[in-house]
Motif scaffolding. Structure first.
Motif, PDB file in Angstrom:
ATOM      1  N   UNK A   7      25.875  -2.388   9.838  1.00 54.14           N
ATOM      2  CA  UNK A   7      25.646  -1.110   9.158  1.00 54.14           C
ATOM      3  C   UNK A   7      24.421  -1.196   8.256  1.00 54.14           C
ATOM      4  N   UNK A   8      24.274  -2.327   7.563  1.00 56.70           N
ATOM      5  CA  UNK A   8      23.092  -2.531   6.729  1.00 56.70           C
ATOM      6  C   UNK A   8      21.825  -2.515   7.575  1.00 56.70           C
ATOM      7  N   UNK A   9      21.894  -3.104   8.750  1.00 58.17           N
ATOM      8  CA  UNK A   9      20.739  -3.098   9.650  1.00 58.17           C
ATOM      9  C   UNK A   9      20.389  -1.673  10.075  1.00 58.17           C
ATOM     10  N   UNK A  10      21.412  -0.900  10.410  1.00 59.87           N
ATOM     11  CA  UNK A  10      21.195   0.492  10.823  1.00 59.87           C
ATOM     12  C   UNK A  10      20.582   1.310   9.694  1.00 59.87           C
ATOM     13  N   UNK A  11      21.115   1.150   8.473  1.00 59.24           N
ATOM     14  CA  UNK A  11      20.586   1.885   7.332  1.00 59.24           C
ATOM     15  C   UNK A  11      19.111   1.581   7.091  1.00 59.24           C
ATOM     16  N   UNK A  12      18.724   0.366   7.425  1.00 58.23           N
ATOM     17  CA  UNK A  12      17.357  -0.066   7.155  1.00 58.23           C
ATOM     18  C   UNK A  12      16.419   0.122   8.334  1.00 58.23           C
ATOM     19  N   UNK A  13      16.887   0.816   9.359  1.00 56.25           N
ATOM     20  CA  UNK A  13      16.004   1.187  10.453  1.00 56.25           C
ATOM     21  C   UNK A  13      15.828   0.166  11.553  1.00 56.25           C
ATOM     22  N   UNK A  14      16.716  -0.829  11.635  1.00 57.02           N
ATOM     23  CA  UNK A  14      16.626  -1.801  12.732  1.00 57.02           C
ATOM     24  C   UNK A  14      16.962  -1.099  14.045  1.00 57.02           C
TER      25      UNK A  14
ATOM     26  N   UNK B 155      12.713   4.208   1.532  1.00 53.91           N
ATOM     27  CA  UNK B 155      11.886   3.045   1.860  1.00 53.91           C
ATOM     28  C   UNK B 155      12.762   1.850   2.189  1.00 53.91           C
ATOM     29  N   UNK B 156      13.943   2.130   2.798  1.00 49.97           N
ATOM     30  CA  UNK B 156      14.887   1.042   3.061  1.00 49.97           C
ATOM     31  C   UNK B 156      14.312  -0.028   3.959  1.00 49.97           C
TER      32      UNK B 156
ATOM     33  N   UNK C  61       0.781  -1.232   0.000  1.00 52.44           N
ATOM     34  CA  UNK C  61       0.000   0.000   0.000  1.00 52.44           C
ATOM     35  C   UNK C  61       0.808   1.275   0.000  1.00 52.44           C
ATOM     36  N   UNK C  62       2.133   1.191   0.043  1.00 51.68           N
ATOM     37  CA  UNK C  62       2.972   2.388   0.082  1.00 51.68           C
ATOM     38  C   UNK C  62       3.670   2.592  -1.254  1.00 51.68           C
ATOM     39  N   UNK C  63       3.567   3.806  -1.778  1.00 49.35           N
ATOM     40  CA  UNK C  63       4.208   4.149  -3.040  1.00 49.35           C
ATOM     41  C   UNK C  63       5.694   4.396  -2.783  1.00 49.35           C
TER      42      UNK C  63
END
Length: 249
Positions: free
Chosen positions: A98-105, A73-74, A64-66
């Motif tokens: 770092x990948x986790x941090x970038x993606x909002x974990x 939208x990471x 539902x998100x554009x």
């Protein structure tokens, strides 16, 4: 977690050359393979879906998100490109963190997320190693770990098993299939063996549009077997389909 991905009338051009010409597609939970001849627009479609390219028209909707509007939208997406460029001096654990941090974990669960991702890819023994010391197959496993560490709603994989030995390829397929039980995984690959073993459905892009979509099993038509040509029934059926759609490999 469930997810539906909708690609709605995507258009994209490189100057005067049109790469996407109204591509539309709906992807549900499970593994879906993106196929098509060279130059059909597969790379461009993936770039639009992950936000690396902005379509001139159309939308990509995830739950539902554009995500085609240029907004970050990471947290929704996991993306592992072909031959990912990984920093050689970084340690494996630090890179996945770092990948986790970038993606909002969240920081409170980041360590557990990193351990889980490395464990799924059988890469815990590599955690303290620097990227530059890893083999090609080991780097690919680490790249896959960065793609799944934040438990995304859509995972996009470009040639995910390239560089893996047969045992590692089987393990990667198991991880991908498990991940796809409740969410969409989009697989772009030239390895038809991966498509046959992994994909529940396929979409075939020709001339910038999805011109075939359906269950993988339906693509292997009876007339594709026993005609004397080399390759598996799936490969022959796919070749016949591309020819019928006016494309060429």
């Amino acid at each position: 977690m469930t997810g539906i991905v909708e690609v709605r009338d995507l258009w994209f051009s490189y100057g005067r050359r049109r790469a996407l010409t109204g591509a539309s597609w709906t992807i549900g939970p499970g593994v879906t393979a993106l196929l098509g001849p060279n130059g059909a627009g597969k790379t461009t479609l993936i770039k639009c879906m992950v936000g690396l390219a902005k379509p001139s028209r159309g939308q990509v909707i995830i739950d539902g998100r554009d995500v085609s509007d240029g907004k970050p939208a990471q947290e929704l997406l996991g993306y592992v490109p072909q031959n990912p460029s990984l920093p050689g001096l970084a340690k494996v654990r630090d890179l996945v963190a770092y990948a986790a941090w970038l993606s909002g974990v969240e920081a409170a669960r980041a360590d557990a997320a990193v351990e889980a991702a490395l464990g799924k890819m059988q890469a815990l023994d590599l955690a303290s190693r620097r990227i530059r010391t890893l083999s090609g197959g080991q780097r690919q496993r680490v790249a896959l770990a960065t793609g799944i560490v934040h438990d995304p709603r859509l995972l996009i994989l470009d040639e995910p098993t390239v560089g893996l030995d047969p045992g590692q390829r089987l393990k990667a397929r198991e991880v991908i299939q498990q991940f796809a039980i409740e969410r969409p995984v989009l697989l772009s690959t030239h390895l038809t063996e991966d498509v046959e073993h992994l994909a529940d459905s396929v979409g075939v892009l020709v001339d910038g549009r999805i011109q075939y979509q359906g269950p993988t099993s339906q693509l292997t038509i009876p007339t594709a077997s026993g005609d004397g040509r080399p390759g598996s029934p799936f490969e022959r059926a796919y070749d016949d389909l591309i020819v019928s759609l006016g494309g060429s490999e």
